[in-house]
Design an enzyme around this catalytic site. Structure first.
Site, PDB file in Angstrom:
ATOM      1  N   GLY A  31      -2.632   7.693  -0.418  1.00  0.00           N
ATOM      2  CA  GLY A  31      -1.366   8.672  -0.346  1.00  0.00           C
ATOM      3  C   GLY A  31      -0.801   7.204   1.329  1.00  0.00           C
ATOM      4  N   HIS A  37       1.983   0.006  -1.763  1.00  0.00           N
ATOM      5  CA  HIS A  37       1.391   0.156  -2.439  1.00  0.00           C
ATOM      6  C   HIS A  37       2.694   0.309  -4.128  1.00  0.00           C
ATOM      7  CE1 HIS A  37      -0.456   2.861   0.822  1.00  0.00           C
ATOM      8  NE2 HIS A  37      -1.448   2.781  -0.042  1.00  0.00           N
ATOM      9  N   GLN A  61     -16.304   7.180   2.720  1.00  0.00           N
ATOM     10  CA  GLN A  61     -16.071   5.746   2.761  1.00  0.00           C
ATOM     11  C   GLN A  61     -14.934   5.893   4.965  1.00  0.00           C
ATOM     12  OE1 GLN A  61     -12.708   5.506   0.617  1.00  0.00           O
ATOM     13  NE2 GLN A  61     -11.536   4.119   2.188  1.00  0.00           N
ATOM     14  N   GLY A 147      -4.729  -4.103  -3.521  1.00  0.00           N
ATOM     15  CA  GLY A 147      -4.369  -5.332  -2.707  1.00  0.00           C
ATOM     16  C   GLY A 147      -5.334  -6.567  -2.190  1.00  0.00           C
ATOM     17  N   LYS A 149      -4.244  -7.306   0.278  1.00  0.00           N
ATOM     18  CA  LYS A 149      -4.245  -7.084   1.719  1.00  0.00           C
ATOM     19  C   LYS A 149      -5.750  -6.305   2.467  1.00  0.00           C
ATOM     20  CE  LYS A 149      -3.047  -4.719   5.581  1.00  0.00           C
ATOM     21  NZ  LYS A 149      -3.482  -3.492   5.767  1.00  0.00           N
TER      22      LYS A 149
HETATM   23  P1  AMP Z   1      -5.038   2.832   0.484  1.00  0.00           P
HETATM   24  O1  AMP Z   1      -4.038   3.340   0.978  1.00  0.00           O
HETATM   25  O2  AMP Z   1      -4.711   1.887   2.176  1.00  0.00           O
HETATM   26  O3  AMP Z   1      -6.632   2.505   0.019  1.00  0.00           O
HETATM   27  O4  AMP Z   1      -4.624   0.831  -0.009  1.00  0.00           O
HETATM   28  C1  AMP Z   1      -4.383   1.326  -1.493  1.00  0.00           C
HETATM   29  C2  AMP Z   1      -4.845   0.082  -2.468  1.00  0.00           C
HETATM   30  O5  AMP Z   1      -3.002  -0.258  -1.379  1.00  0.00           O
HETATM   31  C3  AMP Z   1      -4.890  -0.870  -1.716  1.00  0.00           C
HETATM   32  O6  AMP Z   1      -5.944  -1.552  -3.300  1.00  0.00           O
HETATM   33  C4  AMP Z   1      -4.950  -1.510  -0.423  1.00  0.00           C
HETATM   34  O7  AMP Z   1      -4.976  -3.400  -1.088  1.00  0.00           O
HETATM   35  C5  AMP Z   1      -2.919  -1.868  -1.217  1.00  0.00           C
HETATM   36  N1  AMP Z   1      -2.441  -2.148   0.196  1.00  0.00           N
HETATM   37  C6  AMP Z   1      -2.081  -1.489   1.079  1.00  0.00           C
HETATM   38  N2  AMP Z   1      -1.406  -2.252   2.095  1.00  0.00           N
HETATM   39  C7  AMP Z   1      -1.289  -3.273   1.110  1.00  0.00           C
HETATM   40  C8  AMP Z   1      -0.391  -4.012   1.501  1.00  0.00           C
HETATM   41  N3  AMP Z   1       0.637  -4.384   2.923  1.00  0.00           N
HETATM   42  N4  AMP Z   1       0.776  -5.512   0.344  1.00  0.00           N
HETATM   43  C9  AMP Z   1      -0.042  -5.370  -1.197  1.00  0.00           C
HETATM   44  N5  AMP Z   1      -1.121  -4.053  -1.229  1.00  0.00           N
HETATM   45  C10 AMP Z   1      -1.185  -3.028  -0.078  1.00  0.00           C
END
Ligand code: AMP
Length: 284
Positions: A31, A37, A61, A147, A149
């Site tokens: 979120g 995202h 995690q 991502g 990232k």
């Molecule tokens: P998170 O909500 O941080 O767990 O991220 C959810 C998904 O979004 C994961 O697969 C991340 O790698 C991806 N994500 C987060 N930041 C970025 C970004 N700046 N560019 C592309 N994907 C992202």
């Protein structure tokens, strides 16, 4: 309209009602949705007929001294973004629903998850693999998008899927950045104005090493030193690691060869931990 599925039972009935010929794409998140995202939702849409995302801040995690309790949870704004993007369903379970009392099984990857963030955040990737496998079993997607990232997270999940024969195709989406190069992250909102101003140096350190690579530098230690020098331009950035690694196994490499390399960095700005990375192409 985005169907909001607030527990596993609601998800299971929604999933069971999907026609079997529909390809289901899945984007797991925690979120506080941003354009990074949303780019994954677009990629999932292009690869499937129906798109589901999940928002679950996974306690498993987070380490004991990490930011679980203060992690941003702007759920109304997130739902509005998903509605506007035409995402078909949102799985929004509670912690109690995901981890019933007495749950005693964990999923552990034991190679790719060890260095880098795995070394800095003990137990982190075990929490990730456990929740992602549970989500895959519940959602049963044909394709899931993660991502770049979180490059190590991608590598760990690709391993898990391969090693445990999970019937899902994993896709990686490119890193979405602010205009000044800072990779979008839900954690960027924690940054003070001074730290936010220094933060683009993280990407600049990667670009500077990439430039040296373009000019012929192949020695990992030299490339890392070049990157670290750029970070050192701001006394506010406290690097945790700045590493040149094999792009798949994430093992250490002395020189960048035919397989290319992943440049990976993690740093603290104030109490906020940021990560970024860049792939160097191989010579082959
Ligand atoms: P998170 O909500 O941080 O767990 O991220 C959810 C998904 O979004 C994961 O697969 C991340 O790698 C991806 N994500 C987060 N930041 C970025 C970004 N700046 N560019 C592309 N994907 C992202």
């Amino acid at each position: 309209m985005t169907h909001i599925l607030r527990d596993k039972a609601a998800l299971r009935s929604w999933r069971a009602a999907l026609p079997p010929d529909r390809r289901l794409g899945f984007v797991p998140t925690m979120g506080a949705l941003h354009d990074g995202h949303m780019s994954l939702m677009v990629q999932a849409r292009a690869a499937s007929d129906v798109v589901i995302t999940s928002i679950f801040v996974n306690p498993l995690q987070f380490g004991p001294n990490e930011d679980l309790s203060r992690y941003p949870r702007p759920i109304e704004a997130d739902i509005a973004r998903l509605e506007a993007a035409g995402v078909d369903a949102l799985f929004l379970p509670s912690v109690e629903d995901m981890y019933p009392q007495g749950a005693s099984t964990l999923v552990e990857e034991n190679l790719v998850s060890l260095p880098l963030c795995g070394a800095e955040r003990p137990g982190h990737f075990r929490g990730v693999t456990t929740v992602v496998l549970k989500l895959f079993n519940l959602v049963q997607p044909h394709v899931a998008v993660f991502g770049q990232k979180d490059a190590q997270q991608c590598a760990v999940i690709e391993r898990m899927v391969r090693d445990l024969d999970v019937p899902v195709e994993i896709k990686r989406g490119p890193i979405v950045r602010e205009a000044d190069g800072l990779a979008l992250s839900s954690r960027n909102i924690y940054l003070s104005a001074e730290d936010r101003a220094a933060a683009p140096l993280i990407f600049e350190s990667l670009k500077t090493a990439e430039k040296a690579f373009g000019a012929g530098e192949r020695d990992s230690a030299t490339l890392a030193a070049i990157g670290q020098d750029v970070l050192a331009r701001s006394g506010r950035i406290k690097p945790q690691y700045w590493e040149v690694r094999d792009p798949e196994s994430l093992g250490a490499i002395a020189t960048v060869g035919a397989r290319g390399a992943l440049l990976a960095v993690a740093a603290h700005l104030g109490t906020t931990r940021l990560i970024d990375n860049l792939l160097l192409g191989g010579d082959a």
